[in-house]
Design an enzyme around this catalytic site. Structure first.
Site, PDB file in Angstrom:
ATOM      1  N   GLY A 125       0.786  -1.240   0.000  1.00  0.00           N
ATOM      2  CA  GLY A 125       0.000   0.000   0.000  1.00  0.00           C
ATOM      3  C   GLY A 125       0.812   1.282   0.000  1.00  0.00           C
ATOM      4  N   ASN A 130       1.583   3.129  -2.599  1.00  0.00           N
ATOM      5  CA  ASN A 130       0.904   4.107  -3.471  1.00  0.00           C
ATOM      6  C   ASN A 130      -0.338   4.662  -2.789  1.00  0.00           C
ATOM      7  OD1 ASN A 130       2.032   4.535  -6.338  1.00  0.00           O
ATOM      8  ND2 ASN A 130       2.317   2.338  -5.992  1.00  0.00           N
ATOM      9  N   MET A 140      -4.194  -6.994  -6.457  1.00  0.00           N
ATOM     10  CA  MET A 140      -3.668  -8.140  -7.198  1.00  0.00           C
ATOM     11  C   MET A 140      -4.758  -9.125  -7.589  1.00  0.00           C
ATOM     12  SD  MET A 140      -0.617  -7.190  -7.222  1.00  0.00           S
ATOM     13  CE  MET A 140       0.337  -8.581  -7.785  1.00  0.00           C
ATOM     14  N   ILE A 161      -7.517  -9.941 -10.653  1.00  0.00           N
ATOM     15  CA  ILE A 161      -8.028  -9.566 -11.981  1.00  0.00           C
ATOM     16  C   ILE A 161      -9.538  -9.355 -11.857  1.00  0.00           C
ATOM     17  CG2 ILE A 161      -8.417 -10.376 -14.347  1.00  0.00           C
ATOM     18  CD1 ILE A 161      -5.709 -11.840 -14.078  1.00  0.00           C
ATOM     19  N   LEU A 162      -9.995  -8.239 -12.402  1.00  0.00           N
ATOM     20  CA  LEU A 162     -11.416  -7.902 -12.259  1.00  0.00           C
ATOM     21  C   LEU A 162     -12.236  -8.582 -13.352  1.00  0.00           C
ATOM     22  CD1 LEU A 162     -10.863  -4.116 -11.566  1.00  0.00           C
ATOM     23  CD2 LEU A 162     -11.603  -5.831  -9.898  1.00  0.00           C
ATOM     24  N   ASN A 168      -5.901   2.450 -12.793  1.00  0.00           N
ATOM     25  CA  ASN A 168      -4.812   1.620 -12.270  1.00  0.00           C
ATOM     26  C   ASN A 168      -3.464   2.265 -12.586  1.00  0.00           C
ATOM     27  OD1 ASN A 168      -3.567  -0.771 -11.172  1.00  0.00           O
ATOM     28  ND2 ASN A 168      -3.150  -1.450 -13.267  1.00  0.00           N
ATOM     29  N   HIS A 173       0.415   1.105 -13.479  1.00  0.00           N
ATOM     30  CA  HIS A 173       1.191  -0.066 -13.906  1.00  0.00           C
ATOM     31  C   HIS A 173       2.652   0.371 -14.044  1.00  0.00           C
ATOM     32  CE1 HIS A 173       1.976  -3.884 -15.835  1.00  0.00           C
ATOM     33  NE2 HIS A 173       2.566  -3.259 -16.838  1.00  0.00           N
TER      34      HIS A 173
HETATM   35  C1  GRF Z   1       3.222  -0.906  -7.660  1.00  0.00           C
HETATM   36  O1  GRF Z   1       4.459  -1.091  -8.312  1.00  0.00           O
HETATM   37  C2  GRF Z   1       2.113  -0.685  -8.653  1.00  0.00           C
HETATM   38  O2  GRF Z   1       2.499  -0.004  -9.802  1.00  0.00           O
HETATM   39  C3  GRF Z   1       1.729  -2.098  -9.013  1.00  0.00           C
HETATM   40  O3  GRF Z   1       1.832  -2.821  -7.815  1.00  0.00           O
HETATM   41  C4  GRF Z   1       2.778  -2.187  -6.941  1.00  0.00           C
HETATM   42  C5  GRF Z   1       2.054  -1.902  -5.664  1.00  0.00           C
HETATM   43  O4  GRF Z   1       2.882  -1.383  -4.660  1.00  0.00           O
HETATM   44  N1  GRF Z   1       0.415  -2.146  -9.620  1.00  0.00           N
HETATM   45  P1  GRF Z   1       2.250  -0.711  -3.362  1.00  0.00           P
HETATM   46  O5  GRF Z   1       1.326  -1.748  -2.740  1.00  0.00           O
HETATM   47  O6  GRF Z   1       1.499   0.513  -3.790  1.00  0.00           O
HETATM   48  O7  GRF Z   1       3.398  -0.398  -2.481  1.00  0.00           O
END
Ligand code: GRF
Length: 194
Positions: A16, A18, A95, A97-98, A112, A114
């Site tokens: 988490g 981000n 993580m 898939i929707l 999202n 990526h």
């Molecule tokens: C990030 O690299 C994001 O781009 C990808 O999964 C990772 C998640 O990291 N989709 P965090 O849980 O936000 O630390």
């Protein structure tokens, strides 16, 4: 102009970082006037980000996805979030898939991040891919989520210089540093437009 604040939920499955970066911008930074985090949601009870969110005073919830069929689980999530009247669902390391059921229900409302250019690499292990193929740069992509995996319309991209990186950890460190400011900037622009 006075924009109504967007109501968002952030979906996570793990660390988490981000989510935390976005939440900091909502609480004290560039997202302060344009959105509120109604919920941080996880499909995993032990996602570290749930604790972080709760320590930041944000409402959290989880519904365990393990062992549930994709569509059955997604219907539960839809039923759970529907009363919250969300404007956007922000995926940040979610993580799971929707199903088309979910992506159609929230068409153009799911976003999202990526860690690669989605036109070059989709799915898991994007930093490993960049490291192993010795790319001189990679490109963080924020995109709408459609029925495919990392195939939705690109909203914005930001390159990350990978010159001189010696390890996968270094690639991840540089990439995440960019993800953490870039996601909030893209969301701010989107929320103020819409
Ligand atoms: C990030 O690299 C994001 O781009 C990808 O999964 C990772 C998640 O990291 N989709 P965090 O849980 O936000 O630390």
């Amino acid at each position: 102009m006075n924009h109504p604040k967007k109501r968002i939920a952030i979906f996570i499955s793990g660390r988490g970082s981000n989510m935390k970066a976005i939440a900091e911008q909502v609480q004290h930074g560039i997202l302060k006037n344009c959105c509120e985090i109604v919920l941080v949601f996880s499909n995993k009870k032990d996602a570290k980000g749930l604790q972080t969110a709760s320590e930041m005073g944000i409402e959290t919830a989880f519904i365990a996805s393990k062992g549930k069929k994709r569509q059955t689980f997604d219907q539960k999530v839809i039923d759970f979030v529907e009363p919250l009247h969300l404007d956007y669902i922000i995926l940040a390391g979610y993580m799971r898939i929707l199903s088309p059921l979910f992506t159609r229900h929230f068409a153009k409302k799911i976003i999202n991040i990526h860690p690669a250019d989605t036109r070059l690499h989709q799915g898991l292990h994007a930093y490993e891919w960049a490291f192993e193929t010795k790319r001189k740069e990679t490109c963080i992509t924020v995109h709408f989520v459609n029925e495919g995996v990392d195939t939705g319309e690109i909203i914005a991209q930001q390159t990350v210089d990978l010159n001189g990186v010696q390890s996968l950890e270094e690639v991840e460190m540089r990439g995440l540093k960019t993800e953490h400011w870039f996601y909030s900037e893209v969301l701010r622009d989107l929320f103020l437009e819409g």
